[in-house]
Design a protein around this motif. Structure first.
Motif, short mmCIF file in Angstrom:
data_model
loop_
_atom_site.label_atom_id
_atom_site.label_comp_id
_atom_site.label_asym_id
_atom_site.label_seq_id
_atom_site.Cartn_x
_atom_site.Cartn_y
_atom_site.Cartn_z
N GLY A 101 0.85 -1.19 0.00
CA GLY A 101 0.00 0.00 0.00
C GLY A 101 0.89 1.24 0.00
O GLY A 101 2.11 1.13 -0.16
N PRO A 102 0.29 2.42 0.19
CA PRO A 102 1.08 3.66 0.19
C PRO A 102 2.23 3.57 1.20
O PRO A 102 2.04 3.09 2.31
CB PRO A 102 0.05 4.72 0.60
CG PRO A 102 -1.27 4.16 0.16
CD PRO A 102 -1.16 2.66 0.35
N GLY A 103 3.41 3.98 0.77
CA GLY A 103 4.59 3.94 1.65
C GLY A 103 5.41 2.67 1.50
O GLY A 103 6.55 2.62 1.93
N ASP A 104 4.82 1.63 0.90
CA ASP A 104 5.54 0.36 0.72
C ASP A 104 6.24 0.33 -0.63
O ASP A 104 5.88 1.07 -1.56
CB ASP A 104 4.56 -0.82 0.77
CG ASP A 104 3.90 -0.96 2.12
OD1 ASP A 104 4.52 -0.59 3.13
OD2 ASP A 104 2.74 -1.44 2.16
N GLU A 105 7.23 -0.55 -0.74
CA GLU A 105 7.96 -0.70 -1.99
C GLU A 105 7.81 -2.11 -2.56
O GLU A 105 7.77 -3.09 -1.82
CB GLU A 105 9.46 -0.39 -1.77
CG GLU A 105 9.67 1.08 -1.44
CD GLU A 105 11.10 1.44 -1.06
OE1 GLU A 105 11.35 2.65 -0.86
OE2 GLU A 105 11.95 0.53 -0.96
N THR A 120 1.12 -2.09 -8.82
CA THR A 120 1.82 -1.41 -7.72
C THR A 120 1.33 0.03 -7.63
O THR A 120 1.03 0.56 -6.57
CB THR A 120 3.35 -1.45 -7.96
OG1 THR A 120 3.77 -2.82 -7.92
CG2 THR A 120 4.10 -0.67 -6.91
N LYS A 121 1.19 0.64 -8.80
CA LYS A 121 0.68 2.01 -8.87
C LYS A 121 -0.77 2.05 -8.35
O LYS A 121 -1.16 2.97 -7.63
CB LYS A 121 0.73 2.47 -10.33
CG LYS A 121 0.82 3.95 -10.46
CD LYS A 121 1.98 4.43 -11.30
CE LYS A 121 2.38 5.81 -10.81
NZ LYS A 121 1.92 6.90 -11.66
N ALA A 122 -1.54 1.04 -8.72
CA ALA A 122 -2.97 1.02 -8.36
C ALA A 122 -3.18 1.04 -6.85
O ALA A 122 -4.20 1.52 -6.38
CB ALA A 122 -3.65 -0.20 -8.97
N VAL A 123 -2.24 0.48 -6.10
CA VAL A 123 -2.41 0.48 -4.64
C VAL A 123 -1.68 1.64 -3.97
O VAL A 123 -1.68 1.74 -2.74
CB VAL A 123 -1.97 -0.86 -4.00
CG1 VAL A 123 -2.77 -2.03 -4.57
CG2 VAL A 123 -0.48 -1.11 -4.17
N GLY A 124 -1.05 2.49 -4.76
CA GLY A 124 -0.36 3.65 -4.18
C GLY A 124 1.00 3.33 -3.59
O GLY A 124 1.58 4.14 -2.87
N ALA A 125 1.51 2.12 -3.90
CA ALA A 125 2.85 1.75 -3.41
C ALA A 125 3.89 2.27 -4.40
O ALA A 125 3.56 2.73 -5.50
CB ALA A 125 2.96 0.24 -3.26
N THR A 126 5.17 2.16 -4.01
CA THR A 126 6.26 2.65 -4.86
C THR A 126 6.93 1.48 -5.56
O THR A 126 7.39 0.55 -4.89
CB THR A 126 7.29 3.40 -3.98
OG1 THR A 126 6.59 4.45 -3.30
CG2 THR A 126 8.41 3.99 -4.83
N GLY A 127 6.98 1.53 -6.88
CA GLY A 127 7.63 0.48 -7.65
C GLY A 127 9.12 0.78 -7.80
O GLY A 127 9.49 1.92 -8.07
N LYS A 149 11.14 -1.07 3.67
CA LYS A 149 9.79 -0.81 3.12
C LYS A 149 9.39 -1.86 2.08
O LYS A 149 8.26 -1.86 1.60
CB LYS A 149 9.77 0.56 2.44
CG LYS A 149 9.96 1.71 3.41
CD LYS A 149 9.95 3.02 2.64
CE LYS A 149 10.20 4.19 3.57
NZ LYS A 149 10.59 5.37 2.80
N THR A 150 10.32 -2.73 1.69
CA THR A 150 10.04 -3.71 0.63
C THR A 150 9.03 -4.74 1.11
O THR A 150 9.22 -5.36 2.17
CB THR A 150 11.33 -4.43 0.20
OG1 THR A 150 12.32 -3.45 -0.13
CG2 THR A 150 11.07 -5.33 -1.00
#
Ligand SMILES: *Cc1c(COP(=O)(O)O)cnc(C)c1O
Length: 364
Positions: A101-105, A120-127, A149-150
């Motif tokens: 989710g947001p903040g995760d990688e 990954t984008k759809a959940v607001g995480a960082t790819g 954060k991975t």
């Protein structure tokens, strides 16, 4: 204008772009752009599909129990560690939605399957896209990219769009270097057509570790892409999560008996794999002989590199193929390459002939 507002990270997403299916001015183009298996599905699978017509008013089996049993029997796997999905895309997507989710990688290779960055984008995480090494995943680069954060590491082995694979020792090395809190996803969509002796799809690691999932599909070598059936083998904790978040009837009613018949027809699969290897070798040899740079493939497609400038570049080759009714995959991330799925014998010969004509011909 005001109105319903989606998550801001979704509003600037680029949608998935599937392989082209049409060419202007060509009535029946040959589609070699989506890695579909033209050898075709087992006739027994097609019969099972037809026989399901009378049951279409019913819901399918919610837990795909009979299909899971058939997969478990054929592959020698524990049925309780199998989950089925509407294609493996379904499972890959649910994994990202469940674990990040947001903040995760989320880590994947720069050249890799599009679904990972999109979801990954759809959940607001960082790819985190790690550059490839020799067209496969770079294990050291991936391990260097891991932070606290991975949440997930995706390896498509073999890789799409490059066709390259990693030997099993490299996957073991990757797993050994990952913290236990990171879920390692081994996307083995092309496992059935790999012929390299040092390849493994991942089931033994799944059984030994608690942070590994292997995903598989009926879309590629089983030639049932239109039915959308995939499956995964995972540790009980991950299976439990997937069973909570998946849609209850995620594998359609005709898909279940068709996939059961397909997985049981091991003779048909073996014949399809042999055909695939024969033409993968022939395309590799034929296109290499033209001076093109063909990446060694363990899949049902070849990635072909063209001169980076001048009249014989990939874009011009694509135009020449297209004009002659052949649709292959041009990839924005690899502008000097074309990805060509293995077709029928006649189609493969035509691809070689058209590219021979192109490379020998006068520039357009
Ligand atoms: C084709 C493909 C898939 C999955 O396809 P489904 O049809 O959703 O099962 C997954 N991963 C890779 C690398 C693929 O090329």
């Amino acid at each position: 204008m005001a109105g319903p507002k989606a998550h801001e990270w979704i509003a600037d997403m680029a949608p998935y772009v599937p392989g082209k299916a049409k060419v202007d001015g060509v009535s029946n183009p040959v589609k070699l752009s989506s890695n579909e298996c033209v050898y075709g599905a087992s006739p027994k699978a097609l019969k099972a599909f037809e026989a399901s017509v009378g049951d279409l008013l019913r819901y399918p089996e919610a837990d795909s129990a009979q299909l899971r049993r058939a997969i478990g029997d054929v592959y020698g796997l524990d049925v309780d560690r199998i989950v089925c999905g509407a294609g493996s895309d379904d499972i890959l997507t649910l994994l990202i939605h469940s674990y990040a989710g947001p903040g995760d990688e989320v880590i994947y290779s720069q050249y890799g399957f599009m679904v990972y960055p999109v979801q990954t984008k759809a959940v607001g995480a960082t790819g985190i896209a790690v550059p490839n090494k020799n067209w496969g995943a770079d294990i050291d680069g991936i391990l260097d990219a891991v932070t606290n954060k991975t949440k997930l590491v995706f390896i498509d082995n073999p890789n799409n769009p490059t066709g390259a694979y990693l030997p099993w020792s490299e996957i073991e090395r990757l797993h050994a270097g990952l913290p236990d809190s990171v879920l390692l996803v081994l996307d083995a969509a092309y496992a059935e057509c790999v012929t390299a002796a040092d390849y493994k799809a991942g089931e033994d690691l799944v059984e030994r570790a608690n942070n590994v999932i292997m995903t598989r599909t009926f879309s590629k070598m089983y030639a049932l892409a239109g039915l959308r059936v995939g499956w995964a083998y995972a540790t009980p904790g991950v299976i439990d999560i997937l069973n909570r978040v998946r849609m209850p009837f995620n594998v359609c009613l005709p898909g279940q008996p068709a996939a059961i018949a397909a997985v049981k027809d091991t003779d048909h699969l073996a014949a399809s794999v042999a055909f695939n290897k024969e033409w993968r070798d022939a395309l590799t040899a034929g296109l290499s002989a033209l001076g093109l740079d063909v990446v060694e493939s363990q899949t049902n497609f070849v990635l072909v590199g063209f001169p980076t400038d001048g009249p014989f570049d990939a874009a011009s080759a694509n135009t020449h193929l297209m004009k002659n009714g052949y649709i292959v995959r041009a990839l924005p991330s690899l502008p000097h390459h074309l990805r060509i799925s293995i077709g029928t014998a006649e189609q493969n010969r035509a691809v070689i002939a058209l590219l021979t004509e192109f490379m020998n011909g006068s520039p357009e």
